[in-house]
Design a protein around this motif. Structure first.
Motif, mmCIF file in Angstrom:
data_model
loop_
_atom_site.group_PDB
_atom_site.id
_atom_site.type_symbol
_atom_site.label_atom_id
_atom_site.label_comp_id
_atom_site.label_asym_id
_atom_site.label_seq_id
_atom_site.Cartn_x
_atom_site.Cartn_y
_atom_site.Cartn_z
ATOM 1 N N GLN A 280 -1.202 6.696 24.472
ATOM 2 C CA GLN A 280 -1.720 7.737 25.365
ATOM 3 C C GLN A 280 -3.212 7.937 25.123
ATOM 4 O OE1 GLN A 280 1.021 8.138 27.172
ATOM 5 N NE2 GLN A 280 2.085 7.187 25.453
ATOM 6 N N VAL A 281 -3.606 7.972 23.854
ATOM 7 C CA VAL A 281 -5.018 8.164 23.518
ATOM 8 C C VAL A 281 -5.829 6.946 23.931
ATOM 9 C CG1 VAL A 281 -6.668 8.621 21.664
ATOM 10 C CG2 VAL A 281 -4.412 9.716 21.626
ATOM 11 N N ALA A 282 -5.252 5.765 23.774
ATOM 12 C CA ALA A 282 -5.936 4.539 24.202
ATOM 13 C C ALA A 282 -6.180 4.562 25.712
ATOM 14 C CB ALA A 282 -5.119 3.317 23.807
ATOM 15 N N ASP A 283 -5.224 5.098 26.469
ATOM 16 C CA ASP A 283 -5.414 5.243 27.918
ATOM 17 C C ASP A 283 -6.653 6.078 28.212
ATOM 18 O OD1 ASP A 283 -3.200 3.762 28.543
ATOM 19 O OD2 ASP A 283 -1.911 5.469 29.017
ATOM 20 N N VAL A 284 -6.798 7.182 27.478
ATOM 21 C CA VAL A 284 -7.947 8.066 27.676
ATOM 22 C C VAL A 284 -9.242 7.328 27.359
ATOM 23 C CG1 VAL A 284 -9.087 10.169 26.871
ATOM 24 C CG2 VAL A 284 -6.613 10.147 27.216
ATOM 25 N N ILE A 285 -9.257 6.626 26.238
ATOM 26 C CA ILE A 285 -10.457 5.893 25.831
ATOM 27 C C ILE A 285 -10.836 4.858 26.879
ATOM 28 C CG2 ILE A 285 -11.396 4.276 24.118
ATOM 29 C CD1 ILE A 285 -9.632 5.688 22.026
ATOM 30 N N GLN A 286 -9.856 4.205 27.463
ATOM 31 C CA GLN A 286 -10.102 3.138 28.426
ATOM 32 C C GLN A 286 -10.302 3.639 29.855
ATOM 33 O OE1 GLN A 286 -6.519 0.961 27.255
ATOM 34 N NE2 GLN A 286 -7.794 -0.683 26.452
ATOM 35 N N GLY A 287 -10.242 4.968 30.025
ATOM 36 C CA GLY A 287 -10.476 5.526 31.348
ATOM 37 C C GLY A 287 -9.333 5.331 32.315
ATOM 38 N N GLU A 288 -8.122 5.251 31.798
ATOM 39 C CA GLU A 288 -6.943 5.052 32.642
ATOM 40 C C GLU A 288 -6.209 6.373 32.855
ATOM 41 O OE1 GLU A 288 -4.557 2.117 30.755
ATOM 42 O OE2 GLU A 288 -6.101 0.559 30.812
ATOM 43 N N LYS A 289 -5.481 6.473 33.945
ATOM 44 C CA LYS A 289 -4.683 7.662 34.211
ATOM 45 C C LYS A 289 -3.520 7.725 33.228
ATOM 46 C CE LYS A 289 -5.606 8.062 39.175
ATOM 47 N NZ LYS A 289 -5.008 8.116 40.534
ATOM 48 N N ASN A 290 -3.137 8.949 32.874
ATOM 49 C CA ASN A 290 -2.028 9.135 31.956
ATOM 50 C C ASN A 290 -1.262 10.385 32.349
ATOM 51 O OD1 ASN A 290 -0.725 10.312 29.394
ATOM 52 N ND2 ASN A 290 -1.243 8.225 28.769
ATOM 53 N N LYS A 291 0.053 10.274 32.469
ATOM 54 C CA LYS A 291 0.872 11.390 32.940
ATOM 55 C C LYS A 291 0.899 12.565 31.980
ATOM 56 C CE LYS A 291 5.349 11.143 32.747
ATOM 57 N NZ LYS A 291 6.772 10.733 32.938
ATOM 58 N N TRP A 292 0.523 12.354 30.708
ATOM 59 C CA TRP A 292 0.607 13.425 29.727
ATOM 60 C C TRP A 292 -0.734 14.111 29.506
ATOM 61 C CZ3 TRP A 292 5.509 14.065 29.414
ATOM 62 C CH2 TRP A 292 6.387 12.969 29.418
ATOM 63 N N VAL A 293 -1.783 13.629 30.163
ATOM 64 C CA VAL A 293 -3.125 14.176 29.956
ATOM 65 C C VAL A 293 -3.617 14.870 31.216
ATOM 66 C CG1 VAL A 293 -5.531 13.644 29.407
ATOM 67 C CG2 VAL A 293 -3.686 12.405 28.252
ATOM 68 N N THR A 294 -4.079 16.102 31.063
ATOM 69 C CA THR A 294 -4.693 16.860 32.150
ATOM 70 C C THR A 294 -6.158 17.089 31.822
ATOM 71 O OG1 THR A 294 -2.612 18.028 32.625
ATOM 72 C CG2 THR A 294 -4.660 19.017 33.474
ATOM 73 N N TRP A 295 -7.027 16.760 32.768
ATOM 74 C CA TRP A 295 -8.461 16.949 32.552
ATOM 75 C C TRP A 295 -8.896 18.292 33.144
ATOM 76 C CZ3 TRP A 295 -11.106 14.306 29.175
ATOM 77 C CH2 TRP A 295 -10.592 13.054 28.761
ATOM 78 N N LEU A 296 -9.506 19.109 32.298
ATOM 79 C CA LEU A 296 -9.937 20.441 32.696
ATOM 80 C C LEU A 296 -11.401 20.473 33.112
ATOM 81 C CD1 LEU A 296 -8.171 22.385 29.814
ATOM 82 C CD2 LEU A 296 -7.276 21.824 32.077
ATOM 83 N N SER A 297 -12.144 19.455 32.748
ATOM 84 C CA SER A 297 -13.543 19.359 33.154
ATOM 85 C C SER A 297 -14.011 17.917 33.007
ATOM 86 C CB SER A 297 -14.426 20.272 32.297
ATOM 87 O OG SER A 297 -14.421 19.889 30.944
#
Length: 316
Positions: A299-316
């Motif tokens: 999940q964290v690797a998805d964030v690092i790579q700029g990929e969408k992830n169902k468990w992550v919500t971006w607030l800003s």
């Protein structure tokens, strides 16, 4: 027939909701560094999962450079929940700032993601669960939000906030728990499970609301919320989607479990071996297994790579 009253939704709330929905993820290819803070769930030296910690996997999956500051046993602040371990504010952040000040650590803010996964010790036994000098869950959550503020003021811009897992599903805080290495005296396990459920749910909701309020005030910041709670609840409910060991899937036992005998020293310990270890959600009575941590790492690797992830919500 009586009329139904209609209430207008304030424009500020609509605007905030639209802003949250408009942010999907970090731009692909921008993050090259991962800086981690937290407790034994994140420590890469005193590893809680009995193998390799998730930050090592995440950095490897995403080909990022890892800068680890998390320490086993930590709370957000020893001034709130006093424990003899290196807390985020009294130890980990000072260590980070010391390295940035003396030039040991030089990071480009736009290329660096900062993560925090804390709370397990803050709300646990020998802390909020059993009483901690009048401290409350509000104090703990405010401390975690201050982590974002302090790093932002130092120049950091990309944050991933990982909330608390459903700790009542760990063996230590489960209703049918047993005396173990983390707590081997009498207790009301049902009461612990109920109280822990409330602490985690209220703490996570407070963190979400506080982060939502904070995000618009930090110009240029990107704040993501990784819903570890929902992720682990899904692993608990659907282990076949996440675990891949050679033994039957197990979400109520542990790779390394020890049942303490309160009347003697005849403690019964069992340790799973080889590929059977990846069939367990928990490594011991409190910590996720290495396989569960691999799931977190992805999940964290998805964030690092700029990929969408169902468990992550971006607030800003």
């Amino acid at each position: 027939m009586p009329s139904i009253m209609k209430f207008a939704i304030p424009a500020t709330i609509v605007a905030l909701a639209s802003a949250v929905q408009a942010v999907e993820q970090l731009p692909a290819g921008t993050i090259k560094n991962l800086v981690t803070f937290g407790d034994s769930y994140t420590d890469i030296v005193s590893v809680g999962d009995g193998g390799t910690a998730w930050p090592v996997y995440a950095a490897g999956y995403a080909r990022a450079q890892l800068f680890p500051f998390a320490k086993s046993g930590a709370t957000c602040s020893n001034n709130i929940t006093s424990r003899p371990f290196p807390s985020v504010f009294e130890s980990q952040l000072p260590a980070y700032f010391s390295e940035t000040k003396n030039g040991t650590l030089k990071l480009d803010a736009e290329e660096t993601l900062y993560t925090l996964w804390i709370g397990t010790n803050d709300v646990g036994a020998n802390a909020l669960l059993t009483g901690s000098d009048n401290a409350s869950i509000v104090d703990v959550v405010e401390c975690t939000i201050n982590w974002v503020k302090v790093l932002y003021q130092s120049g950091a811009r990309n944050f991933l906030f990982q909330n608390m897992i459903p700790l009542q599903n760990t063996i230590l805080y489960a209703p049918n728990s047993y005396p173990n290495r983390f707590w081997n005296t009498e207790r009301n396990t049902t009461e612990w499970a109920v109280f822990m459920t409330e602490l985690v749910l209220s703490g996570n909701k407070l963190a979400e609301l506080m982060l939502q309020a904070l995000a618009p005030t930090l110009k240029g910041a990107h704040i993501g919320l990784l819903d570890s709670h929902s992720l682990f609840a899904d692993m608990f409910a659907h282990p076949q989607l996440y675990l891949n060991g050679t033994a039957p899937f197990n979400v109520t036992g542990a790779v390394n479990s020890c049942v303490f005998d309160l009347n003697s020293n005849n403690n019964k310990c069992t340790v799973a071996q080889g590929t059977a270890r990846d069939s367990f959600l928990w490594f011991d009575e409190l910590h996720p297994s290495e396989q569960a941590d691999r799931v977190v790492a992805r999940q964290v690797a998805d964030v690092i790579q700029g990929e969408k992830n169902k468990w992550v919500t971006w607030l800003s």
